[in-house]
Every structure is written in C-alpha cells, then in structure tokens.
Design an enzyme around this catalytic site. Structure first.
Site, PDB file in Angstrom:
ATOM      1  N   GLY A 154       0.835  -1.193   0.000  1.00 24.45           N
ATOM      2  CA  GLY A 154       0.000   0.000   0.000  1.00 24.45           C
ATOM      3  C   GLY A 154       0.865   1.236   0.000  1.00 24.45           C
ATOM      4  O   GLY A 154       1.172   1.821  -1.031  1.00 24.45           O
ATOM      5  N   GLN A 337     -19.583  15.927  30.355  1.00 25.52           N
ATOM      6  CA  GLN A 337     -20.056  15.962  28.968  1.00 25.52           C
ATOM      7  C   GLN A 337     -19.370  17.078  28.196  1.00 25.52           C
ATOM      8  O   GLN A 337     -18.985  16.904  27.036  1.00 25.52           O
ATOM      9  CB  GLN A 337     -21.580  16.137  28.933  1.00 25.52           C
ATOM     10  CG  GLN A 337     -22.202  16.009  27.545  1.00 25.52           C
ATOM     11  CD  GLN A 337     -22.278  14.572  27.044  1.00 25.52           C
ATOM     12  OE1 GLN A 337     -21.605  13.679  27.556  1.00 25.52           O
ATOM     13  NE2 GLN A 337     -23.106  14.326  26.043  1.00 25.52           N
ATOM     14  N   GLU A 431      -4.861   6.598   1.143  1.00 22.63           N
ATOM     15  CA  GLU A 431      -3.928   7.680   0.785  1.00 22.63           C
ATOM     16  C   GLU A 431      -2.728   7.729   1.737  1.00 22.63           C
ATOM     17  O   GLU A 431      -2.196   8.792   2.025  1.00 22.63           O
ATOM     18  CB  GLU A 431      -4.645   9.034   0.755  1.00 22.63           C
ATOM     19  CG  GLU A 431      -5.613   9.201  -0.384  1.00 22.63           C
ATOM     20  CD  GLU A 431      -4.963   8.963  -1.744  1.00 22.63           C
ATOM     21  OE1 GLU A 431      -3.860   9.492  -1.976  1.00 22.63           O
ATOM     22  OE2 GLU A 431      -5.566   8.252  -2.562  1.00 22.63           O
TER      23      GLU A 431
END
Length: 668
Positions: A154, A337, A431
C-alpha cells in the site's frame, strides 16, 4: 443572534440558542470565507433539495448493498448531468459540498473519476495527451479510477509489483501482475463502474527498472463494458463503510497498451526505449497534495457533523436530577459531557482552518510548479502528510467520543454517528497509512535537525522554530494571564526537544547497528516528534486565523476555543512538558484547571459554535442532531421505515419460532 431559532422548535434547544453571545451567521461566514460563500452554500442546498433526482427512496441505511450501489449510480449521473449548478473549478469548496449533499457519507462509481483520475490527467499529461484525454474525462465519455494500492503493498510504493515493460519492437508497454500480491486492490469504482484507470506500475525499459510510473489504461470495452482481454477485475465485497462504492481488484496478464499511454509531462520513454527522467523527482506530488487538502477538509467536516449532533442532542437530552425535586437537567450541563465534547468542537475548527491553509499552499505550489519552481514542494509535502495522518486519526477518535456522548442512541444508525465514523475512519489508512505518513514527516525533520546541528540550516517557515533556543523553564502560570504567543512558545520548546531527543537516540543506535535497524529502534519516538510538529502547526494556524477577525463578538469565543485546543494539546503531552523541569507539577495543574475554566466560559456558546458550521439536516442525516430538536417522535418515525416493519408478522415466526413455541407448550 441565532437565525436557526424557529417557532415550534423544542423549547430546550430554543433556550440554548438564545444563550449564544454572537451572530451565528457572521461566524459561519468567517468559517467559509465570506458571506458570498455562505450564500452559495444555501443556493446549492436549495437546488439539491428541489430536485426529485436527488431523493432517496428510503433512508440509505435501510437499503441492501446492491440497491445502494444502484441508487448511488443513479444519483451520480444526475449529479453530474446537473453540475452546471456549481462552479466546477472550485472542487475544494462547491464541488465537495454539492457531492456530499447528494451522496451523503457514501461514495459512488465515479468518485475517483473526479477526485483522482481528473486531476492526475490535468497535472501529469503532456500537451498531446491532455488534448486527447481531457475532453473524454470532462464529458464523461469514459469513467476513470486510480489504481495504485495492491494486495501486497500500500504505502510502500517503491515495492509495487505490477510491471509495465516497454517493447521497443511494437512501441507498446506490456502490463503484467506477476503474482497474486500484485493485484490492485481498493480503488473506488474499479469493481464494476470504471472503463479506464490510471495504473501505477514499475516501469521497465532497456532491461532497467525506473520505479513506479502512472499509465493511462483502458480496462473495459466501451460498448459492452466487458473486461478487455488480459484484464481481470471485480468488486472486493462489503466494507466497514462506504458500501455504495464498488471498490475493486485488478490483475493484468501480459496486457498491451500504446507507448503514448505512459504519462509524459515529467518523465518519458522515447520510441527506442530511452528513459528520460524528470527534472525533479517529486514533481508528481502536486496531485497528492491536492487530494490530501481535500481529505483534511472532508475529515474536518465529519468531525464538525459529529460534534453538532452530539451538542444538539446534549441540549435536549435530560438525564439525572442533581437537586431532588428540581427536575432532570440537560446533559450538556455536566462538566464531564463538556469535557468530552468541547475539545471535539475545538478540533473541528482547528482542522477546518488548517484545511483552507493547505488548500492555499497547494494553489501557490501549483503556480510555482508551472514555472519550474519546486522550492515549496518539500515543505508542503511534509505538512500535508502530517496533517493527513493526525487529522484523520483525531477525527476518528473525536467522532467516537461524540457517539459515546450520545449514550445508547448513538449506537443507532438513527444518530448518523455510526455512518460518520465508518466513513471517516477509512481516512486513517487510505492515501497513506498514518504511522507511515508520520515517519515520512520524521525523515524530513531529522534532516532539518542534522542541518541545525551542523550550523548550515536553511529553515522554512514551518520549521524555523527548530533553529531557535528556547527558555529552560516555562513562565506559564494560568489561563487568565496566558497569551497565544506564550502557549505557542511552550509547545515549540516541547516539539523541538522531542525531535532532538529522537535525533540523538537515532545517532547513538546508528553507531552499533544498520541505519534501517536504528530507524526502527527509534520509530516510536520519531513518530511522537512528528505528531508534536503537526500539532504545533495546527495550534499556530488556529491563533493566526483569529487575528483576521475585527469583530470582538466573534474573536472572544474563538479565542477561548483556541485556548481550549492549546491547553488540551499540552495536557495530553503532559509528560513531555514535565521533562527536565520545563513545566512544574503546579503549572501542569494550572493547565488542567484552565481547561475547566474555559469549558465554563464556552458553555453558553456551545450550541452557537456548532450551529456556525452551517450543517443542514440533509447533511447531518441524523435524528439526534435535528435542527428543531424534536428527537424522540422522529426516532419512532425513523424506526418505522425499517424493512422488518413493512409486515406485522415475519416469515421467521411461522418457520422457526412458532414450531418451537408449540412444541414447548405441548410438553409443559
């Protein structure tokens, strides 16, 4: 002022929007480069929503793969038929936006035709090739893809196994896949759609290999669409996400193409087989930088979408009653949160600003390359490689944090978050695999470190800090007194120290082992140096972007967000900041305390900051992230569209469960 407030909205989300201290439309205009660009977004959205061709028969998540591929092909043809609705020259802005509105978080058989095939032909064809191929590409008389990655290789392009051997007698190249690992694998549209491909293959001529080169190759008959003789290809099967795209495999068996089908703008093979090398070995990198700038923008938008969904849902979701009898509270009021979500909002802004900066660098590079000036190429290649790696990784992690912040409902496709994650996380490996990209950056940084040590460094703007001497100790005390320059200076020190630490380790190991083994022994520390270098760049770009703002109602919350981003980076690298006493424990505690202070300051603007991303309900494709906040009734409506709900009793009852139940009752 928040123009998204409308009568009939969920009262919690309306109240939340009224807390904002700035004009959301002004912030959105700043993000997208002006009110004209913002208006164009609205015009394109209105156009897309007005066209019947762009409507899905049911939500795509309920479609089978075959139906999804077919539906995407239908929309892709309609999308390109109607492409006059956008500025075709602005693929980075209008082109991506137009496609995302229509395709959602999926691709189609022509995705790489525009993202890779088209720009490569523009950038690497000579004049004769451009005259022949470009009209075919623009008119869609052919459909192309980009075939580089192989089963066996790759990122390591130098070891690709597909060969292109020049036959001077026939003036042809012979393409061949000598073994199964040479099979091209993954290119979008290759499986069933593309008629042509740009194929990267090892160039052999006059008995010598000249490394990977691109070739223009016909794969299928233009009338029957059957594979050409000597070409074997097909779909690679279902994936984690993006299943509307027919990613494919490709093998060649002594397949011949004309000599002129080798791209010859930079390198050439003459009729007699003589190889003419390019003037600069990296000239072909321009298209790669373009693709990476698009990737960074796309990744930033995915994180922005996830953050928007999570913050909006946290504004209407009430859970827990801290004070008995006072009612349940919005989960966005919990510090935990905020700590989970607001750094993701900050990252989305940082990544978006960096994407525009990279786009501008690419445009400058293109202008320079047209005159043969390659000065910017190494610098831009380094930062685009580093950004591709860091942004895709942190985007994937950030999306997952947003999903977790939505509790159990975040696991449902109704939230949109599983599909956002599946779409974005692919960016960590396509990529260029991320760690390999970081080590490419490290190789360039080591060269800079070597030059600095030798006293002959000519440092570019992105690396000039490596040649400066910093303070032995930081003067940071608390966030109230800190200025951007101080935060940047401290991060420069740590990035510089990490690089030279890795550099000295490398030099030490090179004394007792091969260069390759020494590099491998130091690769983790080198990758850390690359990450810090890229994070520093992101921090600088964020603060520099804020300097462009004259409206204090915008600059104040953005500066708070940039400070949060900076302190979050410092906190995550706490060990490096404590090294050699540069920071004390007290200073690192002040960093963490500063994060909590900034979360409190940003709390009133949490929703306004994500509303400023200007993401429509069509883009978000999320019940949890609806603009109007009406989540629960629409969760039911969404679920009713499931194929399983199209009949009250499924065949599985009569076939499997009923006999089991009857048998069980008979024996009770």
């Amino acid at each position: 002022m928040n123009t998204l407030i409308q009568p009939g909205d969920n009262p919690d989300i309306t109240a939340e929007r009224k807390k904002g201290t700035f004009d959301v439309r002004k912030m959105a205009a700043f993000i997208y480069g002006g009110t004209e660009n913002l208006q164009r977004r609205k015009e394109i959205l209105d156009f897309v929503e007005s066209r019947e061709e762009f409507r899905d028969p049911i939500p795509p998540e309920f479609l089978t793969r075959e139906d999804r591929v077919s539906n995407n092909a239908r929309k892709a043809v309609a999308m390109t038929d109607l492409a006059e609705a956008i500025d075709g020259s602005d693929f980075f802005g209008e082109g991506i936006y137009y496609q995302n509105l229509i395709m959602g978080r999926d691709l189609h058989g022509m995705s790489l035709h525009y993202a890779m095939f088209f720009p490569t032909i523009q950038n690497q064809s000579d004049d004769e090739q451009l005259d022949e191929w470009l009209p075919l590409v623009v008119s869609r008389a052919i459909i192309g893809t980009y075939a580089q990655t192989e089963l066996g290789h790759g990122t390591n392009l130098q070891k690709l196994e597909t060969t292109a051997t020049y036959d001077a007698a026939t003036k042809e190249f012979v393409l061949n896949s000598p073994k199964i690992t040479a099979a091209k694998w993954w290119p979008g549209g290759l499986g069933k759609t593309a008629s042509h491909a740009i194929v990267m293959a090892q160039l052999y001529t006059q008995g010598k290999c000249h490394g990977p080169h691109p070739f223009f190759v016909q794969l299928r008959d233009l009338n029957t669409h059957m594979p050409m003789k000597g070409v074997r290809l097909g779909d690679i099967g279902p994936k984690l996400g993006i299943n509307g795209s027919d990613n494919g495999f490709l093998l060649f068996d002594q397949y011949r193409i004309p000599r002129k089908n080798m791209f010859m703008r930079f390198s050439k093979v003459l009729e007699d087989g003589t190889y003419v090398a390019p003037k600069h070995s990296k000239l072909g990198f321009g298209a790669m930088v373009f693709v990476r700038s698009i990737m960074i923008k796309d990744q930033s938008m995915q994180l922005a979408a996830a953050a928007t969904i999570a913050v909006r849902y946290s504004s209407v979701r009430r859970q827990g009653e801290p004070v008995p009898g006072k009612g349940e509270v919005q989960i966005l009021d919990y510090q935990t949160q905020q700590y989970r979500l607001m750094p993701q909002v900050a990252r989305a802004y940082a990544f978006m600003f960096a994407a525009y900066q990279t786009r501008d660098l690419y445009l400058k590079l293109t202008e320079n390359l047209s005159t043969g000036n390659t000065e910017l190429l190494p610098e831009i290649h380094i930062i685009s490689s580093g950004l591709k790696s860091l942004v895709s990784w942190e985007t994937a992690q950030g999306i997952e944090q947003c999903r977790l912040g939505c509790g159990g409902h975040g696991y449902s496709h109704a939230s949109g978050l599983p599909e956002i994650y599946a779409y974005a996380v692919g960016g960590c490996t396509y990529e260029g695999e991320n760690l390999v990209m970081l080590l490419q950056v490290a190789r360039a940084l080591v060269k800079v470190a070597e030059a600095v040590k030798q006293g002959n460094a000519k440092l570019a703007a992105l690396t000039e800090y490596l040649g400066r001497r910093g303070n032995v100790k930081s003067s940071f005390s608390n966030i109230n007194n800190a200025v951007p320059r101080e935060l940047i200076h401290d991060f420069e020190h740590v990035a510089r120290e990490q690089l030279f630490k890795a550099y000295h380790q490398l030099k030490k190991h090179q004394q007792s082992m091969s260069a390759e083994d020494a590099w491998n022994r130091c690769s983790v520390e080198l990758a850390k140096a690359s990450r810090l270098h890229v994070k520093l760049y992101l921090m600088k770009v964020f603060f520099q972007k804020i300097e462009e703002i004259s409206d204090s109602t915008l600059s104040e919350p953005l500066n708070q967000l940039a400070q949060l981003y900076a302190l979050d980076l410092i906190s995550a690298a706490g060990h490096e900041f404590l090294r050699n006493g540069f920071y004390t424990d007290v200073q690192l505690d002040a960093v963490r305390d500063g994060i909590y202070v900034l979360l409190e300051k940003l709390r009133p603007n949490a929703l306004a900051l994500v509303d400023s991303f200007d993401l429509s309900d069509r883009e978000l494709h999320s019940v949890l992230g609806r603009r109007d906040g009406h989540v629960y009734e629409n969760m039911i409506k969404w679920a009713q569209q499931s194929q399983l709900n199209q009949q009250e009793v499924l065949p599985t009852f009569e076939k499997y469960f009923k006999p089991m139940m009857l048998n069980a009752r008979a024996h009770i």
